[in-house]
Write an enzyme that holds these catalytic residues in place. Structure first.
Site, PDB file in Angstrom:
ATOM      1  N   ASP A  83     -21.594 -46.836  -2.183  1.00 57.30           N
ATOM      2  CA  ASP A  83     -22.181 -46.259  -2.616  1.00 57.30           C
ATOM      3  C   ASP A  83     -22.273 -45.572  -3.278  1.00 57.30           C
ATOM      4  O   ASP A  83     -21.144 -45.687  -4.074  1.00 57.30           O
ATOM      5  CB  ASP A  83     -23.483 -45.126  -1.499  1.00 57.30           C
ATOM      6  CG  ASP A  83     -22.093 -44.069  -1.353  1.00 57.30           C
ATOM      7  OD1 ASP A  83     -20.546 -43.860  -0.810  1.00 57.30           O
ATOM      8  OD2 ASP A  83     -22.693 -42.319  -1.392  1.00 57.30           O
ATOM      9  N   GLU A 178     -20.634 -41.665   1.254  1.00 53.73           N
ATOM     10  CA  GLU A 178     -19.851 -40.838   0.588  1.00 53.73           C
ATOM     11  C   GLU A 178     -19.479 -39.644  -0.438  1.00 53.73           C
ATOM     12  O   GLU A 178     -19.648 -38.870   0.337  1.00 53.73           O
ATOM     13  CB  GLU A 178     -18.894 -41.344   0.530  1.00 53.73           C
ATOM     14  CG  GLU A 178     -17.348 -40.471   0.476  1.00 53.73           C
ATOM     15  CD  GLU A 178     -17.211 -40.198  -0.893  1.00 53.73           C
ATOM     16  OE1 GLU A 178     -15.971 -39.022  -0.858  1.00 53.73           O
ATOM     17  OE2 GLU A 178     -18.030 -40.345  -2.187  1.00 53.73           O
TER      18      GLU A 178
HETATM   19 ZN   LIG Z   1     -15.828 -41.990  -4.339  1.00 52.97          ZN
END
Ligand SMILES: [Zn+2]
EC number: 3.4.11.4
Length: 419
Positions: A83, A178
């Site tokens: 992401d 994340e």
């Molecule tokens: Zn990162």
């Protein structure tokens, strides 16, 4: 070793897929578009010859490179996230390639007058003569952390194409979300089955990290009493003044803008107030566990003191731990840091070991039972239009992964703490 153009092509094929995550979503992945890259990666892993390629209902990808030696070797892992940060758009990324960088200003966007300049970003000067990949000034690049994915996939492909290189079983894991702090949440450590792993999610070439903040969030709520201002004498309690007292009672120099290295802080990031009620939102950060606990106590104590002064409960403090310093989980297995350091030396890289002033997925994974230091992925200026990555840094990171695989499989490599 790994051909430059091959790295560039692979990296560009990832960053041109929009995978921005969304903190307001409850789903995993938080945005459906993350599936676009997740599915593509799973296909690519099968295609280069990885085994046991799985993608679960939350888009976590895992795959295996089987051992090619006949003796016991620890199982190691490499982890990255696909992401990109919701801080800045990652849609329609148009990477630009600057060959043989001359150390001068880079015009990212002529029309909009957006310039990437070493006058402001001095790190650029480290990369004179290198090939840089930049944005066109209107999006982020997504080197965080598609550089990490590029390096892991390229290293696995290299090992598959060079069966003469001896290595043990290697597991790789790619996660969603994340950037919104949830990359590790649904990571199945048991299924991953590695003895330890490395996140390829650091910045500058050479970075090697195994210390991060202890982190908590605090909400301070101040209750006032609203009365008609004309008749308020002795009756009105203005919560905003009490909140101001509270703010000023915390050490003024222990804030993000006054601290560095291992210095902790209180960070006030939101105030929302009226006479009746004021809410303050803080984050608390400290590498040292004892200092961290003391900071949390101080926030409570200040509230207690104000309550005593007013002889009623005007201030309440709610503190929630967010993540902890992985150092305590890494120190008992320090050889995993030494192996990474050695792997960098072999690639001609001076390692830069420093505490992270933030968290990583690796810190959460370490507390979930998978010790997980962080290694550079090569990019700079994450989460914005000035993000860039030198291709040579991605090549070197790929080489470091291969070197780690080799070192772990050497029969003479000791996995016991020497000192
Ligand atoms: Zn990162």
């Amino acid at each position: 070793m790994i051909e430059k153009q091959h790295i560039i092509d692979r990296f560009i094929s990832y960053v041109t897929v929009d995978t921005e995550s969304d903190p307001t979503s409850e789903n995993t992945p938080s945005t459906a578009k993350q599936w676009d890259l997740a599915n593509k990666l799973a296909d690519e892993l099968k295609q280069i010859g990885m085994q046991e390629v799985t993608i679960d209902e939350n888009a976590y990808i895992m795959a295996t490179l089987p051992s090619n030696v006949g003796y016991e070797v620890p199982v190691i892992g490499f982890v990255s996230h696909f992401d990109t940060s919701p801080d800045f758009t990652g849609a329609n990324v148009k990477p630009q390639i600057i060959e043989n960088y001359n150390g001068k200003d880079i015009i990212l966007n002529k029309e909009k007058d957006i310039v990437l300049s070493p006058d402001y970003f001095e790190d650029l000067l480290l990369y004179k003569g290198k090939t840089l990949i930049t944005t066109d000034g209107t999006t982020l690049l997504g080197a965080d952390d598609k550089a990490g994915i590029t390096e892991i996939v390229s290293a696995m492909e290299y090992l598959i194409n060079h069966p003469e290189i001896k290595h043990g079983k290697i597991r790789i894991g790619f996660t969603p979300d994340e950037e919104i702090g949830r990359g590790a949440h649904k990571f199945d450590v048991k299924k991953f089955g590695a003895d330890w792993a490395y996140t390829m999610d650091g910045s500058q070439i050479g970075e090697l990290e195994y210390e991060n903040f202890n982190a908590a969030g605090a909400v301070v709520t101040v209750k006032g009493k609203i009365v008609h201002p004309g008749y308020a004498k002795g009756k009105m309690i203005n919560s905003m003044y009490i909140a101001t007292d509270y703010i000023n009672s915390l050490p003024r120099l222990e804030t993000p803008e006054h601290t560095e290295d291992r210095e902790g802080f209180f960070h006030l990031y939101t105030i929302k107030g009226s006479v009746d009620e004021t809410k303050l939102q803080y984050i608390i950060r400290d590498h040292d566990k004892i200092h961290f606990e003391a900071r949390k106590e101080m926030m409570q104590k200040l509230a207690d003191e104000l309550n005593e002064q007013f002889e009623m409960e005007v201030v309440t403090v709610e503190i929630k731990d967010q993540y902890f310093n992985m150092r305590e989980k890494i120190e008992p297995v320090m050889h995993i840091v030494k192996i990474a350091k050695k792997a960098m030396e072999q690639a001609g890289i001076q390692s830069i070991i420093k505490p992270i002033r933030g968290g990583t997925d690796g810190s959460q994974l370490s507390f979930m039972g998978l010790p997980c230091p962080n290694i550079f992925a090569g990019g700079h200026n994450f989460h914005g239009r000035y993000e860039y990555v030198p291709v040579e840094s991605m090549q070197k990171a790929t080489e470091v992964i291969v070197n780690i695989a080799k070192l772990v499989a050497l029969p003479e490599t000791s996995f016991k703490e020497e000192e």
